[in-house]
Design a protein around this motif. Structure first.
Motif, PDB file in Angstrom:
ATOM      1  N   THR A  93       6.448  27.128 -19.224  1.00 37.36           N
ATOM      2  CA  THR A  93       6.767  28.419 -19.818  1.00 37.36           C
ATOM      3  C   THR A  93       8.152  28.825 -19.334  1.00 37.36           C
ATOM      4  N   PRO A  94       9.153  28.686 -20.189  1.00 39.13           N
ATOM      5  CA  PRO A  94      10.497  29.069 -19.765  1.00 39.13           C
ATOM      6  C   PRO A  94      10.560  30.573 -19.478  1.00 39.13           C
ATOM      7  N   ALA A 111      12.818  16.378 -18.915  1.00 36.80           N
ATOM      8  CA  ALA A 111      12.762  15.013 -18.380  1.00 36.80           C
ATOM      9  C   ALA A 111      11.663  14.888 -17.322  1.00 36.80           C
ATOM     10  N   VAL A 112      11.590  15.849 -16.426  1.00 38.64           N
ATOM     11  CA  VAL A 112      10.544  15.826 -15.394  1.00 38.64           C
ATOM     12  C   VAL A 112       9.173  15.967 -16.048  1.00 38.64           C
ATOM     13  N   SER A 113       9.046  16.889 -16.976  1.00 36.48           N
ATOM     14  CA  SER A 113       7.768  17.118 -17.644  1.00 36.48           C
ATOM     15  C   SER A 113       7.285  15.867 -18.370  1.00 36.48           C
ATOM     16  N   LEU A 114       8.179  15.204 -19.091  1.00 38.68           N
ATOM     17  CA  LEU A 114       7.812  13.978 -19.811  1.00 38.68           C
ATOM     18  C   LEU A 114       7.354  12.885 -18.847  1.00 38.68           C
ATOM     19  N   THR A 115       8.039  12.755 -17.726  1.00 37.07           N
ATOM     20  CA  THR A 115       7.682  11.732 -16.746  1.00 37.07           C
ATOM     21  C   THR A 115       6.319  12.002 -16.128  1.00 37.07           C
ATOM     22  N   ASP A 125      12.696  25.886 -10.401  1.00 33.85           N
ATOM     23  CA  ASP A 125      14.015  26.181 -10.951  1.00 33.85           C
ATOM     24  C   ASP A 125      14.760  24.875 -11.171  1.00 33.85           C
ATOM     25  N   PHE A 126      15.136  24.625 -12.408  1.00 33.72           N
ATOM     26  CA  PHE A 126      15.891  23.430 -12.768  1.00 33.72           C
ATOM     27  C   PHE A 126      17.275  23.859 -13.243  1.00 33.72           C
ATOM     28  N   PRO A 127      18.258  22.971 -13.160  1.00 34.32           N
ATOM     29  CA  PRO A 127      19.604  23.355 -13.581  1.00 34.32           C
ATOM     30  C   PRO A 127      19.720  23.621 -15.085  1.00 34.32           C
ATOM     31  N   ASP A 128      18.828  23.014 -15.879  1.00 35.07           N
ATOM     32  CA  ASP A 128      18.885  23.226 -17.323  1.00 35.07           C
ATOM     33  C   ASP A 128      17.564  22.782 -17.951  1.00 35.07           C
ATOM     34  N   SER A 129      17.391  23.130 -19.217  1.00 32.12           N
ATOM     35  CA  SER A 129      16.143  22.818 -19.937  1.00 32.12           C
ATOM     36  C   SER A 129      15.923  21.322 -20.107  1.00 32.12           C
ATOM     37  N   VAL A 130      16.996  20.564 -20.279  1.00 30.47           N
ATOM     38  CA  VAL A 130      16.865  19.114 -20.459  1.00 30.47           C
ATOM     39  C   VAL A 130      16.309  18.469 -19.185  1.00 30.47           C
ATOM     40  N   SER A 131      16.756  18.928 -18.025  1.00 33.46           N
ATOM     41  CA  SER A 131      16.226  18.406 -16.757  1.00 33.46           C
ATOM     42  C   SER A 131      14.738  18.705 -16.645  1.00 33.46           C
TER      43      SER A 131
END
Length: 63
Positions: free
Chosen positions: A40-41, A24-28, A15-21
């Protein structure tokens, strides 16, 4: 986190606070090259209800 048989070895629900967060984690993680991921949202019933109420303008190709 769940271990699985098949194409995916591990399934995690996070659970992340928003899609952008999440992006960011996924890209890293993907940039490290050590792990392949797929996100998968998941939408709540309330989010689907809101989406159903929104008016969207759409014209199919060739129409």
């Amino acid at each position: 986190m769940y271990f699985a048989f098949g194409d995916d070895d591990v399934v995690m629900i996070v659970d992340f606070p928003d899609s952008v967060s999440m992006a960011a984690v996924s890209l890293t993680v993907k940039a490290s090259g050590t792990v392949r991921t797929r996100a998968t949202p998941l939408l709540t019933v309330e989010e689907i209800d809101e989406a159903a109420r929104r008016e969207v303008t759409f014209r199919a190709a060739g129409a």
